[in-house]
Design a protein around this motif. Structure first.
Motif, PDB file in Angstrom:
ATOM      1  N   SER A  93      -1.493  -8.808  -2.518  1.00 54.01           N
ATOM      2  CA  SER A  93      -2.050  -8.498  -3.845  1.00 54.01           C
ATOM      3  C   SER A  93      -2.837  -7.182  -3.823  1.00 54.01           C
ATOM      4  N   THR A  94      -3.547  -6.918  -2.736  1.00 55.13           N
ATOM      5  CA  THR A  94      -4.301  -5.659  -2.637  1.00 55.13           C
ATOM      6  C   THR A  94      -3.341  -4.469  -2.619  1.00 55.13           C
ATOM      7  N   CYS A  95      -2.215  -4.631  -1.926  1.00 50.55           N
ATOM      8  CA  CYS A  95      -1.213  -3.564  -1.879  1.00 50.55           C
ATOM      9  C   CYS A  95      -0.640  -3.297  -3.273  1.00 50.55           C
ATOM     10  N   LYS A  96      -0.412  -4.373  -4.026  1.00 53.86           N
ATOM     11  CA  LYS A  96       0.108  -4.225  -5.392  1.00 53.86           C
ATOM     12  C   LYS A  96      -0.886  -3.451  -6.248  1.00 53.86           C
ATOM     13  N   LYS A  97      -2.170  -3.797  -6.099  1.00 54.52           N
ATOM     14  CA  LYS A  97      -3.224  -3.094  -6.851  1.00 54.52           C
ATOM     15  C   LYS A  97      -3.270  -1.622  -6.469  1.00 54.52           C
ATOM     16  N   ALA A  98      -3.185  -1.374  -5.169  1.00 56.33           N
ATOM     17  CA  ALA A  98      -3.248  -0.003  -4.662  1.00 56.33           C
ATOM     18  C   ALA A  98      -2.060   0.813  -5.168  1.00 56.33           C
ATOM     19  N   LYS A  99      -0.885   0.197  -5.158  1.00 56.98           N
ATOM     20  CA  LYS A  99       0.322   0.882  -5.621  1.00 56.98           C
ATOM     21  C   LYS A  99       0.202   1.204  -7.116  1.00 56.98           C
ATOM     22  N   ALA A 100      -0.312   0.260  -7.889  1.00 61.70           N
ATOM     23  CA  ALA A 100      -0.509   0.475  -9.325  1.00 61.70           C
ATOM     24  C   ALA A 100      -1.502   1.629  -9.539  1.00 61.70           C
ATOM     25  N   TRP A 101      -2.525   1.694  -8.675  1.00 56.54           N
ATOM     26  CA  TRP A 101      -3.520   2.768  -8.763  1.00 56.54           C
ATOM     27  C   TRP A 101      -2.854   4.122  -8.490  1.00 56.54           C
ATOM     28  N   LEU A 102      -2.030   4.189  -7.454  1.00 57.71           N
ATOM     29  CA  LEU A 102      -1.319   5.427  -7.130  1.00 57.71           C
ATOM     30  C   LEU A 102      -0.449   5.862  -8.313  1.00 57.71           C
ATOM     31  N   ASP A 103       0.292   4.904  -8.868  1.00 59.20           N
ATOM     32  CA  ASP A 103       1.171   5.206 -10.004  1.00 59.20           C
ATOM     33  C   ASP A 103       0.355   5.684 -11.210  1.00 59.20           C
ATOM     34  N   ALA A 104      -0.740   4.988 -11.498  1.00 60.84           N
ATOM     35  CA  ALA A 104      -1.573   5.328 -12.656  1.00 60.84           C
ATOM     36  C   ALA A 104      -2.192   6.716 -12.526  1.00 60.84           C
ATOM     37  N   HIS A 105      -2.433   7.151 -11.274  1.00 64.36           N
ATOM     38  CA  HIS A 105      -3.060   8.455 -11.047  1.00 64.36           C
ATOM     39  C   HIS A 105      -2.050   9.545 -10.685  1.00 64.36           C
ATOM     40  N   GLY A 106      -0.763   9.207 -10.790  1.00 63.27           N
ATOM     41  CA  GLY A 106       0.283  10.202 -10.564  1.00 63.27           C
ATOM     42  C   GLY A 106       0.357  10.725  -9.138  1.00 63.27           C
ATOM     43  N   VAL A 116      -7.595   3.378   5.123  1.00 61.01           N
ATOM     44  CA  VAL A 116      -7.262   2.035   5.580  1.00 61.01           C
ATOM     45  C   VAL A 116      -7.865   1.032   4.600  1.00 61.01           C
ATOM     46  N   GLY A 117      -7.010   0.202   4.015  1.00 60.49           N
ATOM     47  CA  GLY A 117      -7.485  -0.730   2.999  1.00 60.49           C
ATOM     48  C   GLY A 117      -7.607   0.004   1.663  1.00 60.49           C
ATOM     49  N   PHE A 118      -7.900  -0.741   0.611  1.00 61.32           N
ATOM     50  CA  PHE A 118      -7.981  -0.139  -0.714  1.00 61.32           C
ATOM     51  C   PHE A 118      -9.412  -0.180  -1.237  1.00 61.32           C
ATOM     52  N   LYS A 119     -10.060   0.988  -1.186  1.00 58.47           N
ATOM     53  CA  LYS A 119     -11.393   1.135  -1.775  1.00 58.47           C
ATOM     54  C   LYS A 119     -11.259   2.276  -2.771  1.00 58.47           C
ATOM     55  N   GLU A 120     -11.347   1.934  -4.048  1.00 53.94           N
ATOM     56  CA  GLU A 120     -11.062   2.896  -5.098  1.00 53.94           C
ATOM     57  C   GLU A 120     -11.832   4.207  -4.967  1.00 53.94           C
ATOM     58  N   ALA A 121     -13.122   4.131  -4.669  1.00 55.64           N
ATOM     59  CA  ALA A 121     -13.936   5.356  -4.565  1.00 55.64           C
ATOM     60  C   ALA A 121     -13.423   6.265  -3.448  1.00 55.64           C
ATOM     61  N   GLU A 122     -13.095   5.663  -2.300  1.00 53.29           N
ATOM     62  CA  GLU A 122     -12.555   6.435  -1.163  1.00 53.29           C
ATOM     63  C   GLU A 122     -11.235   7.091  -1.548  1.00 53.29           C
ATOM     64  N   TRP A 123     -10.396   6.341  -2.222  1.00 45.93           N
ATOM     65  CA  TRP A 123      -9.079   6.838  -2.611  1.00 45.93           C
ATOM     66  C   TRP A 123      -9.217   7.982  -3.598  1.00 45.93           C
ATOM     67  N   GLU A 124     -10.123   7.826  -4.572  1.00 44.42           N
ATOM     68  CA  GLU A 124     -10.334   8.888  -5.551  1.00 44.42           C
ATOM     69  C   GLU A 124     -10.744  10.179  -4.875  1.00 44.42           C
ATOM     70  N   GLN A 125     -11.678  10.064  -3.955  1.00 48.07           N
ATOM     71  CA  GLN A 125     -12.186  11.239  -3.244  1.00 48.07           C
ATOM     72  C   GLN A 125     -11.075  11.913  -2.447  1.00 48.07           C
ATOM     73  N   ALA A 126     -10.305  11.129  -1.703  1.00 48.46           N
ATOM     74  CA  ALA A 126      -9.276  11.699  -0.838  1.00 48.46           C
ATOM     75  C   ALA A 126      -8.040  12.165  -1.600  1.00 48.46           C
ATOM     76  N   LEU A 127      -7.649  11.420  -2.612  1.00 43.30           N
ATOM     77  CA  LEU A 127      -6.385  11.701  -3.293  1.00 43.30           C
ATOM     78  C   LEU A 127      -6.511  12.505  -4.572  1.00 43.30           C
ATOM     79  N   LEU A 128      -7.664  12.444  -5.197  1.00 44.24           N
ATOM     80  CA  LEU A 128      -7.832  13.160  -6.464  1.00 44.24           C
ATOM     81  C   LEU A 128      -8.865  14.268  -6.373  1.00 44.24           C
ATOM     82  N   GLY A 129      -9.780  14.119  -5.380  1.00 47.73           N
ATOM     83  CA  GLY A 129     -10.912  15.017  -5.212  1.00 47.73           C
ATOM     84  C   GLY A 129     -10.553  16.468  -5.219  1.00 47.73           C
TER      85      GLY A 129
END
Length: 122
Positions: free
Chosen positions: A14-27, A109-122
């Motif tokens: 389920s966490t992977c599904k959420k993470a994938k949806a996050w990636l898709d939503a943020h292009g 490693v793992g899905f932490k939205e703030a970390e992902w935003e910083q690394a992938l969108l920052g």
């Protein structure tokens, strides 16, 4: 547009599904890889561990059945070396914490939205 990342997931997670949806939503462009059918090699894990700056235990799926069945915590606590740990992780994708995102100069490693935003969108 940022470069594509490698997204390692277990599709039923389920966490992977959420993470994938996050990636898709943020292009965010990504190459999808099934962590069990195409589990990481010891060499990949060593490189990702080095790039992540994280302690090695963070790469283990500590809430997984295989982790408990194989008593991995005891092995780590007993001072298992990095090479042994990479080899163990490479044996079974279910031992690896997911999702994993591998970029050019970072690993998440793992899905932490703030970390992902910083690394992938920052």
């Amino acid at each position: 547009m940022m470069a594509s990342v490698l997204f390692l997931e277990y599709p039923k997670c389920s966490t992977c599904k959420k993470a994938k949806a996050w990636l898709d939503a943020h292009g965010v462009a990504y190459a999808d890889r099934h962590i069990v059918e195409d589990n990481p090699t010891a060499d990949e894990l060593a490189a990702w561990h080095a790039a992540s700056g994280l302690p090695l235990w963070r790469f283990f799926n500590t809430s997984g059945m295989v982790y408990r069945e194989r008593n991995v915590k005891a092995l780590l606590d007993a001072g298992m070396g990095d090479e042994e740990a990479y080899a163990l992780l490479a044996e079974d994708g279910m031992l690896v914490k997911r999702p994993l995102v591998v970029g050019e100069d970072f690993v998440l490693v793992g899905f932490k939205e703030a970390e992902w935003e910083q690394a992938l969108l920052g």
